[in-house]
Design an enzyme around this catalytic site. Sequence first.
Site, PDB file in Angstrom:
ATOM      1  N   THR A  72       0.759  -1.206   0.104  1.00 49.14           N
ATOM      2  CA  THR A  72      -0.027  -0.017   0.038  1.00 49.14           C
ATOM      3  C   THR A  72       0.810   1.238  -0.003  1.00 49.14           C
ATOM      4  OG1 THR A  72      -1.749  -1.038   0.870  1.00 49.14           O
ATOM      5  CG2 THR A  72      -1.736   1.472   1.202  1.00 49.14           C
ATOM      6  N   GLN A 178       0.662  -9.020  -6.542  1.00 52.02           N
ATOM      7  CA  GLN A 178       0.319 -10.404  -6.809  1.00 52.02           C
ATOM      8  C   GLN A 178       1.162 -10.986  -7.645  1.00 52.02           C
ATOM      9  OE1 GLN A 178      -2.268 -11.959  -5.092  1.00 52.02           O
ATOM     10  NE2 GLN A 178      -2.738 -10.316  -3.676  1.00 52.02           N
ATOM     11  N   SER A 198       5.121  -6.672  -2.597  1.00 50.63           N
ATOM     12  CA  SER A 198       4.994  -6.704  -1.014  1.00 50.63           C
ATOM     13  C   SER A 198       5.566  -8.151  -0.613  1.00 50.63           C
ATOM     14  CB  SER A 198       3.246  -6.767  -0.529  1.00 50.63           C
ATOM     15  OG  SER A 198       3.167  -6.893   0.800  1.00 50.63           O
ATOM     16  N   ALA A 199       6.067  -8.076   0.722  1.00 51.64           N
ATOM     17  CA  ALA A 199       6.876  -9.118   1.298  1.00 51.64           C
ATOM     18  C   ALA A 199       5.882 -10.132   1.560  1.00 51.64           C
ATOM     19  CB  ALA A 199       7.645  -8.759   2.666  1.00 51.64           C
ATOM     20  N   HIS A 200       4.853  -9.952   2.413  1.00 46.67           N
ATOM     21  CA  HIS A 200       3.962 -11.075   2.763  1.00 46.67           C
ATOM     22  C   HIS A 200       3.069 -11.740   1.832  1.00 46.67           C
ATOM     23  CE1 HIS A 200      -0.247  -9.483   3.174  1.00 46.67           C
ATOM     24  NE2 HIS A 200       0.387  -8.179   2.853  1.00 46.67           N
ATOM     25  N   CYS A 332     -17.771  -5.377   3.302  1.00 42.69           N
ATOM     26  CA  CYS A 332     -18.608  -5.043   4.312  1.00 42.69           C
ATOM     27  C   CYS A 332     -18.383  -3.723   4.984  1.00 42.69           C
ATOM     28  CB  CYS A 332     -19.021  -6.249   5.038  1.00 42.69           C
ATOM     29  SG  CYS A 332     -20.200  -6.030   5.984  1.00 42.69           S
TER      30      CYS A 332
END
Length: 392
Positions: A72, A178, A198-200, A332
């Site tokens: 992000t 991704q 992104s690392a995770h 949601c």
Amino acid sequence: MQIYLDYSATTPPRSEVVAYVNTLLTEQWGNPSSLHQWGQRAAMVIEMARVQVASLINASNPESILFTSGGTEADNLAIFGITRQYSTPQHLIISSLEHPAISEPVRGLEAQGWEITRLPVDRQGRTNPLDLKAAIRSNTVLISIIYGQSEVGTVQPIEELANIAQDHNILFHTDAVQTAGRLPIDVQRLPIDLLSISAHKIYGIQGAGALYVRPGVNIDPILLGGGQESKKRSGTQAVAVIGGFGLAAQLAAKEMATESDRLMGLRDRLFDLMADCPYVIPTGDRLYRLPHHVSFIVHDPFGTMETEKITGKMIVRQMNLAGIAISAGSACHSGKLSPSPILLAMGYSPQEALKGIRLTLGRHTTREDIDWTAMVLKQVLNRLMPQLAIAR
């Protein structure tokens, strides 16, 4: 059985990464900006990780990698790092399938007077390069197109899109969160100016990301302070997490070819096993697709009124009760369910856009997991729509 099929949300850290991070936390905890030996050892960890992450996308200069707190922040740094260089609003182009880390900053710029073009996509979620050509204006300063879409798995024609940007002398950014570590990326061959990772998402630790900035491209910082990361991202670097990011990137690059092939086989098997189920319809592009990604919308072939209440989140909850983790695309907010903007952009109705589900595979996914999941998903759908099972 406990089966995790939400690898696009996050991946479990690799044991090698956890061990390395633990070592760094106990032995290399210095501030990498400090000049003494404790600081310099920590700085070496950061620079090694920079080399490893650069290698994952074949970046020739490790200094082109700027470490951030995650994907992000990398996306925000790409958008604002370019737009803050202009004293008056200009024109940006993004796709209509961007992650909120792009679409929300752009929405904020739009409120400040920036002109925004959101490119349409086809039913499979693909952007037409001709639409990009037609959207370019004299004051277009940045094009940002997501590489692989997290909700429906579609991979964009990034090379063709980036070439169009280059031909018009416009900077090109892609959110590759991704895609990196799952498909080969070569920024020396592709005319990509900015790229987010992104690392995770690649079996690293949550809390680290990176923005690739092509040498010669200037970005303004969005965090001001001590001037770390070549004065582009201030703040003391998270040494252990970044070190783990580097190791995860190195391991992903080493295993990518064989692991991606394995995942594609499992992915296609899951699609095939669900092909005889009338209650789901695949979403996204089956050919141009992330290797680990399966997605559907829940479908009522008989048009019965009772199934209108069935949503993707309802399926997720039922699968969770069966010990299987999947995800839904709808959001949601304050207890009110909203249709997926991604599915809406692809031409699905608001009712259909509440019914998306996603199953994403990873290193620990087995053929047995896929077979069991397909069986359980069909049972869940039969139970939720008993009148359809009787009708069959």
